[in-house]
Design a protein around this motif. Structure first.
Motif, PDB file in Angstrom:
ATOM      1  N   ALA A  35       0.843  -1.208   0.000  1.00 56.58           N
ATOM      2  CA  ALA A  35       0.000   0.000   0.000  1.00 56.58           C
ATOM      3  C   ALA A  35       0.874   1.252   0.000  1.00 56.58           C
ATOM      4  O   ALA A  35       2.033   1.235   0.397  1.00 56.58           O
ATOM      5  N   PHE A  36       0.280   2.353  -0.453  1.00 57.40           N
ATOM      6  CA  PHE A  36       0.959   3.647  -0.448  1.00 57.40           C
ATOM      7  C   PHE A  36       0.089   4.640   0.313  1.00 57.40           C
ATOM      8  O   PHE A  36      -1.095   4.775   0.036  1.00 57.40           O
ATOM      9  N   VAL A  37       0.689   5.318   1.283  1.00 53.67           N
ATOM     10  CA  VAL A  37      -0.011   6.355   2.036  1.00 53.67           C
ATOM     11  C   VAL A  37       0.643   7.677   1.632  1.00 53.67           C
ATOM     12  O   VAL A  37       1.841   7.871   1.839  1.00 53.67           O
ATOM     13  N   PHE A  44       7.833   3.528   4.308  1.00 50.23           N
ATOM     14  CA  PHE A  44       6.871   3.675   5.406  1.00 50.23           C
ATOM     15  C   PHE A  44       6.172   2.351   5.743  1.00 50.23           C
ATOM     16  O   PHE A  44       6.169   1.915   6.890  1.00 50.23           O
ATOM     17  N   MET A  45       5.608   1.694   4.734  1.00 49.65           N
ATOM     18  CA  MET A  45       4.859   0.458   5.002  1.00 49.65           C
ATOM     19  C   MET A  45       5.785  -0.654   5.487  1.00 49.65           C
ATOM     20  O   MET A  45       5.403  -1.458   6.340  1.00 49.65           O
ATOM     21  N   LYS A  50       7.022  -3.930  10.456  1.00 49.25           N
ATOM     22  CA  LYS A  50       7.984  -4.427  11.446  1.00 49.25           C
ATOM     23  C   LYS A  50       7.501  -4.167  12.874  1.00 49.25           C
ATOM     24  O   LYS A  50       8.097  -4.653  13.825  1.00 49.25           O
ATOM     25  N   MET A  51       6.432  -3.400  13.017  1.00 51.14           N
ATOM     26  CA  MET A  51       5.919  -3.027  14.341  1.00 51.14           C
ATOM     27  C   MET A  51       5.067  -4.137  14.943  1.00 51.14           C
ATOM     28  O   MET A  51       4.558  -5.001  14.238  1.00 51.14           O
ATOM     29  N   GLU A  52       4.911  -4.083  16.252  1.00 57.97           N
ATOM     30  CA  GLU A  52       4.030  -4.985  16.986  1.00 57.97           C
ATOM     31  C   GLU A  52       2.744  -4.227  17.337  1.00 57.97           C
ATOM     32  O   GLU A  52       2.777  -3.003  17.498  1.00 57.97           O
ATOM     33  N   ALA A  63      12.387  16.998   7.695  1.00 62.37           N
ATOM     34  CA  ALA A  63      11.326  17.858   8.214  1.00 62.37           C
ATOM     35  C   ALA A  63       9.982  17.153   8.322  1.00 62.37           C
ATOM     36  O   ALA A  63       9.056  17.691   8.909  1.00 62.37           O
ATOM     37  N   VAL A  64       9.857  15.965   7.747  1.00 62.29           N
ATOM     38  CA  VAL A  64       8.583  15.256   7.768  1.00 62.29           C
ATOM     39  C   VAL A  64       8.722  13.983   8.606  1.00 62.29           C
ATOM     40  O   VAL A  64       9.406  13.041   8.212  1.00 62.29           O
ATOM     41  N   LEU A  65       8.094  13.984   9.764  1.00 62.64           N
ATOM     42  CA  LEU A  65       8.099  12.833  10.660  1.00 62.64           C
ATOM     43  C   LEU A  65       6.663  12.428  10.944  1.00 62.64           C
ATOM     44  O   LEU A  65       5.772  13.275  11.006  1.00 62.64           O
ATOM     45  N   HIS A  66       6.447  11.149  11.144  1.00 59.16           N
ATOM     46  CA  HIS A  66       5.111  10.638  11.452  1.00 59.16           C
ATOM     47  C   HIS A  66       5.190   9.827  12.737  1.00 59.16           C
ATOM     48  O   HIS A  66       6.066   8.976  12.888  1.00 59.16           O
ATOM     49  N   LEU A  67       4.274  10.108  13.661  1.00 58.72           N
ATOM     50  CA  LEU A  67       4.114   9.260  14.837  1.00 58.72           C
ATOM     51  C   LEU A  67       3.058   8.238  14.460  1.00 58.72           C
ATOM     52  O   LEU A  67       1.925   8.590  14.140  1.00 58.72           O
TER      53      LEU A  67
END
Length: 130
Positions: A35-37, A44-45, A50-52, A63-67
């Protein structure tokens, strides 16, 4: 900028509620690895996968960070394409196993038979053909 994002991440606490921290949120669901966001980095994907579940992570650079908070991991969808792929892979595995068993049998039969080449018999046959 990353230090500020990490500070916010540390202040979120156990529940990781981004909206309660006064941050603008956007919710995406049912995304696949391909997917593309929009507005996210190219990897990003890959990083999200890799996250739990329940994990909150800072993704991005410059300059572009995402929580990002991952709420749940859904099982793979069972659609016609997935069923076809499973069937094709199963058939391929069956064919490969069958081929490997045949090759093992053929090698075993050759070793047990201990074939030899009779040079005198071959010479006699060749002399009769000339």
């Amino acid at each position: 900028m990353r230090a500020e994002a990490e500070r916010i991440l540390a202040d979120l606490g156990e529940d990781g509620d981004l909206a309660a921290a006064g941050l603008d949120t956007e919710t995406e669901s049912g995304l696949t690895r391909t997917a593309f966001v929009e507005g996210t980095p190219p990897d990003f994907m890959a990083q999200v996968f890799k996250m739990e579940p329940g994990e909150v992570r800072v993704i991005g650079s410059g300059a572009v960070l995402h929580l990002v908070r991952l709420d749940e991991i859904l099982p793979p969808a069972e659609d016609d394409q997935m069923t076809m792929l499973k069937t094709a892979y199963a058939q391929q595995a069956d064919q490969a196993l069958g081929q490997a068993l045949f090759e093992a049998y053929a090698r075993d039969a050759q070793l047990r038979a201990q074939p030899t080449f009779d040079q005198q018999a071959a010479a006699a046959v060749l002399s009769n053909l000339r």
